[in-house]
Scaffold this motif. Structure first.
Motif, mmCIF file in Angstrom:
data_model
loop_
_atom_site.group_PDB
_atom_site.id
_atom_site.type_symbol
_atom_site.label_atom_id
_atom_site.label_comp_id
_atom_site.label_asym_id
_atom_site.label_seq_id
_atom_site.Cartn_x
_atom_site.Cartn_y
_atom_site.Cartn_z
ATOM 1 N N GLU A 26 50.825 74.327 -16.831
ATOM 2 C CA GLU A 26 52.033 73.540 -17.078
ATOM 3 C C GLU A 26 53.130 73.894 -16.074
ATOM 4 O O GLU A 26 53.917 73.038 -15.666
ATOM 5 C CB GLU A 26 52.526 73.772 -18.506
ATOM 6 N N ARG B 249 52.313 72.181 -12.685
ATOM 7 C CA ARG B 249 52.612 70.750 -12.770
ATOM 8 C C ARG B 249 54.120 70.512 -12.777
ATOM 9 O O ARG B 249 54.625 69.641 -12.060
ATOM 10 C CB ARG B 249 51.965 70.139 -14.009
ATOM 11 N N GLU C 179 55.802 68.485 -9.641
ATOM 12 C CA GLU C 179 56.402 67.190 -9.994
ATOM 13 C C GLU C 179 57.912 67.211 -9.772
ATOM 14 O O GLU C 179 58.493 66.169 -9.454
ATOM 15 C CB GLU C 179 56.051 66.817 -11.432
ATOM 16 N N LYS D 10 54.445 58.744 -8.418
ATOM 17 C CA LYS D 10 53.043 58.926 -8.789
ATOM 18 C C LYS D 10 52.296 57.619 -8.534
ATOM 19 O O LYS D 10 52.828 56.539 -8.757
ATOM 20 C CB LYS D 10 52.929 59.334 -10.257
ATOM 21 N N THR E 124 44.838 72.751 -10.581
ATOM 22 C CA THR E 124 45.865 71.863 -11.151
ATOM 23 C C THR E 124 46.782 71.337 -10.056
ATOM 24 O O THR E 124 47.123 70.146 -10.037
ATOM 25 C CB THR E 124 46.677 72.617 -12.212
ATOM 26 N N VAL F 284 47.548 67.418 -9.179
ATOM 27 C CA VAL F 284 48.884 66.820 -9.180
ATOM 28 C C VAL F 284 49.170 66.188 -7.820
ATOM 29 O O VAL F 284 49.674 65.058 -7.744
ATOM 30 C CB VAL F 284 49.952 67.880 -9.523
ATOM 31 N N CYS F 285 48.845 66.883 -6.757
ATOM 32 C CA CYS F 285 49.086 66.338 -5.416
ATOM 33 C C CYS F 285 48.333 65.021 -5.213
ATOM 34 O O CYS F 285 48.877 64.067 -4.644
ATOM 35 C CB CYS F 285 48.689 67.349 -4.349
ATOM 36 N N GLU G 56 47.630 62.846 -7.371
ATOM 37 C CA GLU G 56 48.307 61.773 -8.106
ATOM 38 C C GLU G 56 49.455 61.177 -7.299
ATOM 39 O O GLU G 56 49.868 60.044 -7.538
ATOM 40 C CB GLU G 56 48.841 62.321 -9.435
ATOM 41 N N TYR G 57 49.958 61.951 -6.326
ATOM 42 C CA TYR G 57 51.085 61.488 -5.508
ATOM 43 C C TYR G 57 50.669 61.196 -4.063
ATOM 44 O O TYR G 57 51.521 61.008 -3.200
ATOM 45 C CB TYR G 57 52.206 62.528 -5.531
#
Length: 991
Positions: A255, A258, A262, A272, A352, A356-357, A359-360
């Motif tokens: 968490e 992320r 973010e 995103k 993780t 996350v990367c 997703e962007y």
């Protein structure tokens, strides 16, 4: 005096495949074009230091335009502290990712897109991950403890002390940490020898502890009661700019990763779902340097139990130095704990973070693999697994580091075994400032290329406004290669060299014979103790063989067997798997190896008899002994060394090299004498159409020898990464073990030897010569072969005989090549008065500037212009005649002009250019612009009053650390050293 000498270039007759006789050589147009004109993906990048966060928009544009002009592929923004900043030379800028910072980043992104450069961002001010926005709940944590000793029987009603936490731990108004979690309260019989005979003696009395008070009916005896608390360790970002201080994130909490990533994307306005064409190409994580202590997070015990099948809680006294049951079982718990820390950190941060990367639309680059001891004792990971869970693994190598920090082989192995395209590295980090030129950098990066590097990210390129003058601002550690360095205007050829090498080494797949399993433990690095003055090797494998290091994860989840070879999904194959010299192995790993050997794999190494860890210890120990007993059979390592098992073999008692030779596999690269094997480095990659070898001379002497490459049915070419030229090599011999050909490399030289597959031709040739021997001249070259003739470039007069396989001979007598012509006498040399130079002076002979009596020359840093008129004679010119200018030696880099036209930049031996197309008959104006290093002017300025100094910078000496003391600057040889000669060659046709 002429000496008549009969020289065979080689002691054997060599094949000459006649181009166009039979087979058409397949051309790989993509490879040729990419080599000659590498794209952005291969071009070097740099850490773009925004010191103290202070930048200007115009300066950003200047930096990017200069980077583009000199051949870089991109920059990586790094907001960081000017850690050596006397008198506040570098002012404090705005907070990282604040309004002004984001404005500057957006400007950089816009300009990078305009210039078609790729932009990355270090994901914190300083390093590693974190910032002012990181709350205590998301910040780095440890497990802390405090205890008392009580006596029973009877009710104990006592306040338990709160464990001492680091000073930096954020506190609430009550003086306690702003965030903490009671993990457990344990009680066990007190003893003076710190031994607990059975796990059942440890009682979890957490339910008896509330609101800071313990109420517990203690059994008889003296009891040790310990409170365990998870809280923040207060670890701050390292080298964050002054207005950007903040906490490390909790790397064991997905968490937190992320949240942090973010936050960065939100501040930059990157949405995103971008997926393609994100304005930011990478987020970059520096090396992992955790706070010392017991690594813990809020749900660590759950992760541990899920992984190992038992709770860690009652084993916590081990962290206090207590022995539970016995030393063996206590160490087994420590093994399980360290494995959980490693796996949880890798999942929480690298896996993780990569998700996350993605997703962007951004890739995660990370120095996830250490180094380990003695540099960082607090990097807790299985390095290969950590590197395999990011998009682009990055290592680092230093210049002049006393512990020989060179972390490339591990990174390359991770990229190879996890199917990553790039092997990146923070390159040339150093405490040495402004006293190493491009040739020194080449020697070091060539080693890195031979270990697998294929993308350079050098450290660093500091943003320095023009008003700060020269050398200007810079980070406290780094090589400095930006518009502020003396020779920056002539840096393009060096950048092109890096790009060509990187491009070639990004093609196809790596070729290796051996996969070396480095065991199952955490932390784990290769090599584990980091001191690597030479390319690291595994025991029993000589310099002509290559290998990758593999881990348990790859064996279990990516390895299979095909046609007797160990294969990975990304086309990597190995002939053998070598085990470490250890007695323990995970049972599931041995079970997978048994399947592989049954299917045809060969494994070399000792028989495992133990399992690590506590989980299923007894049953797994029994199982591993039974299975390894079957697999190793009667092998004892001396009289019995091989056991056939299924379709494969177990081997123990042979070194990997001995075994490979036993089965007929010679070195992938070798020379005609064993000493030369250690003077070359090499790496081999293979594409559908070509074998690509990069070879380099590790010494400062010319190497001239026969080299054998383990390929067949292929035509060799030399591809020179310094200028993009490609030359067919017509003299070579196909024989058992590969193709042998002559190789001549200058001091510190390198080349690619590219073999085009699927080619066979006719004709054999040996070149014999009777010449006046001059060892300072280049070797003759066969340039072109036709059906009934060939072209050669010769540098000496004499008789040349080409002997064909049929016994027929072709001969040529060469008589009109002039002897080398020395350019002696005085030179007019101009030094810039703006940098303390005297203007125009005469040098009666060539000497280092540092040997001159004039302090304006002795301490000069900048451009020195050497000028002279040379006379070109009629007999030197004509069809097939070539004229070269050889300037001997130079400090550090030179550009040669003939009649006002550039003939090229020279920055490495041989310092020689072809001037045939620039010269004219009669008088010619020769100008040689020489550029040196800042260290000379900086050395001279030390003795001048501040107001009279020519240089301005925040760095006033070399750097240092606990590994190396700070050192004083001293002048380095500079200028044109010579001898300067005109050399002549002639291109002849032999029929």
């Amino acid at each position: 005096m002429k000496i008549k000498l009969l020289i065979k270039i080689f002691p054997r007759i060599f094949c000459l495949f006649l181009v166009g006789c039979n087979n058409e050589i397949p051309h790989d147009d993509y490879l040729i074009e990419g080599f000659r004109n590498p794209g952005v993906e291969a071009r070097p990048r740099a850490y773009w230091n925004w010191l103290n966060g202070d930048v200007s928009l115009s300066g950003i544009t200047r930096d990017l335009e200069e980077a583009k002009d000199k051949g870089l592929g991109g920059l990586q923004i790094w907001d960081t502290e000017a850690m050596r900043n006397p008198d506040g030379f570098v002012p404090n800028g705005p907070p990282f990712l604040g309004v002004e910072s984001v404005k500057a980043i957006h400007h950089a992104i816009k300009e990078a897109e305009r210039l078609e450069l790729e932009l990355g961002l270090i994901c914190a001010s300083g390093w590693n991950s974190g910032g002012a926005w990181v709350t205590p709940e998301m910040a780095s944590k440890n497990l802390f403890h405090a205890g008392i000793v009580v006596s029973g029987p009877g009710q104990i009603k006592k306040s338990l002390p709160f464990p001492e936490v680091p000073l930096g731990c954020p506190k609430g108004s009550d003086g306690l940490p702003a965030w903490y979690l009671d993990v457990a309260v344990l009680a066990w019989p007190h003893s003076s020898d710190n031994r607990i005979s059975d796990l059942s003696e440890i009682m979890d009395i957490s339910d008896k502890f509330k609101n800071g008070e313990l109420i517990w009916n203690a059994p008889p005896g003296k009891w040790h009661v310990e409170r365990f608390v998870c809280s923040n360790n207060g670890q701050q970002l390292i080298a964050a700019s002054p207005n950007s201080k903040g906490f490390f994130i909790d790397f064991l909490d997905p968490e937190a990763t992320r949240f942090h990533f973010e936050y960065i994307f939100k501040q930059l306005g990157i949405e995103k779902g971008t997926k393609e064409n994100s304005p930011l190409k990478t987020l970059d994580d520096d090396s992992m340097e955790l706070h010392e202590g017991i690594q813990w997070t809020k749900d660590f015990h759950k992760w541990f139990k899920n992984q190992h099948g038992y709770s860690p809680i009652n084993w916590l006294p081990v962290f206090l130095g207590w022995e539970i049951v016995n030393e063996d079982q206590s160490k087994r718990f420590e093994y399980d704990y360290k494995k959980s820390v490693s796996d949880l950190l890798i999942y929480s941060h690298y896996t993780t973070g990569s998700m996350v990367c993605e997703e962007y639309g951004v890739q995660l680059v990370a120095e996830a693999g250490g180094p380990g001891p003695p540099f960082w004792e607090s990097c807790p990971v299985d390095a290969l697994k950590a590197l395999g869970n990011v998009h682009i693994p990055r290592g680092e190598f230093w210049l002049g580091n006393p512990r020989n920090l060179f972390l490339i082989k591990e990174i390359a192995s991770a990229s190879h075994i996890y199917g990553k395209k790039y092997v990146d590295a923070e390159s040339w980090t150093t405490w040495r400032r402004w006293r190493d030129g491009p040739f020194e950098r080449k020697m070091l990066v060539d080693r890195a290329f031979s270990e697998g590097l294929n993308r350079v990210t050098y450290h660093g390129f500091s943003h320095s406004p023009m008003e700060d003058q020269f050398p200007g601002r810079t980070y406290h550690a780094g090589i400095d290669m930006n518009p502020q360095v003396v020779w920056w205007s002539k840096a393009r050829p060096f950048m092109d060299y890096l790009a060509r090498c990187s491009f070639m080494l990004q093609q196809g797949h790596y070729v290796a014979d051996v996969a070396y399993y480095y065991g199952d433990q955490a932390p784990n690095f290769w090599p584990y103790y980091h001191n690597v003055p030479e390319k690291p090797r595994i025991d029993g494998l000589g310099p002509g063989y290559e290998y990758d290091v593999v881990n348990s994860d790859v064996i279990l989840n990516r390895m299979s067997v095909k046609d007797g070879r160990i294969v990975l999904p990304n086309s990597m194959t190995y002939r053998v798997l070598v085990l470490p010299n250890k007695s323990d192995m995970l049972f599931e790993v041995l079970r997978k190896l048994e399947v592989m050997v049954s299917q045809g794999a060969t494994i070399i190494g000792p028989k495992p008899t133990e399992v690590p860890g506590l989980a299923k210890m007894e049953s797994n120990t029994k199982a591993i002994r039974e299975l390894s007993g079957k697999m190793w059979g009667k092998i004892n390592g001396s009289t019995v060394k091989v056991n056939n098992y299924g379709k494969g073999q177990i081997v123990w008692g042979y070194t990997p090299e001995e075994w490979l030779k036993n089965i007929g596999i010679g070195p992938d690269f070798s020379t005609q004498n064993s000493q030369a094997d250690f003077e070359f480095d090499f790496i081999h990659r293979e594409t559908a159409l070509s074998h690509i070898y990069f070879i380099n001379n590790k010494t400062l002497a010319q190497l001239s020898t026969e080299c054998t490459f383990r390929v067949e049915n292929a035509a060799p070419q030399f591809w020179d990464p310094s200028d993009g030229s490609i030359l067919d090599q017509h003299i070579f011999q196909s024989k058992e073990g590969g193709i042998t050909l002559p190789v001549v490399l200058p001091p510190g030289g390198s080349t690619f030897v590219v073999f085009k597959k699927g080619f066979s031709g006719k004709g054999l040739v040996a070149v014999l010569k009777e010449v006046s021997n001059d060892e300072g001249l280049p070797e003759e070259k066969v340039l072109k072969v036709k059906s009934n003739s060939l072209e050669m470039e010769c540098w000496q007069n004499g008789k040349y005989t080409i002997v064909k396989n049929s016994g027929n001979q072709m001969q040529a007598i060469v008589e009109n090549i002039p002897t080398p012509y020395p350019i002696n006498g005085a030179w007019q040399v101009e030094f810039d008065p703006k940098w303390g130079g005297p203007g125009k002076v005469e040098f009666p002979e060539l000497i280092s500037w540092t040997e001159h009596n004039d302090p304006g020359i002795k301490y000069y840093s900048g451009k020195g212009k050497y000028q002279k008129t040379i006379i070109v004679k009629d007999e030197w010119m004509g069809d097939g005649k070539n004229i070269y200018l050889d300037i001997g030696d130079v400090g550090e880099i030179a550009e040669i002009f003939i009649n006002g036209n550039s003939a090229g930049v020279v920055w490495k031996p041989p310092f020689r250019v072809n001037i045939t197309g620039q010269v004219k008959l009669g008088e010619n104006e020769l100008k040689i612009e020489v550029m040196n290093l800042w260290v000379n002017r900086l050395t001279g300025d030390k003795d001048l009053p501040e107001t009279e100094r020519f240089t301005k910078t925040n760095i006033r000496s070399d750097g240092g650390s606990w590994l190396e003391n700070y050192t004083e600057w001293h002048v380095e040889p500079a200028g044109l050293f010579g001898p300067i000669r005109l050399l002549f060659s002639q291109t002849i046709e032999v029929k």
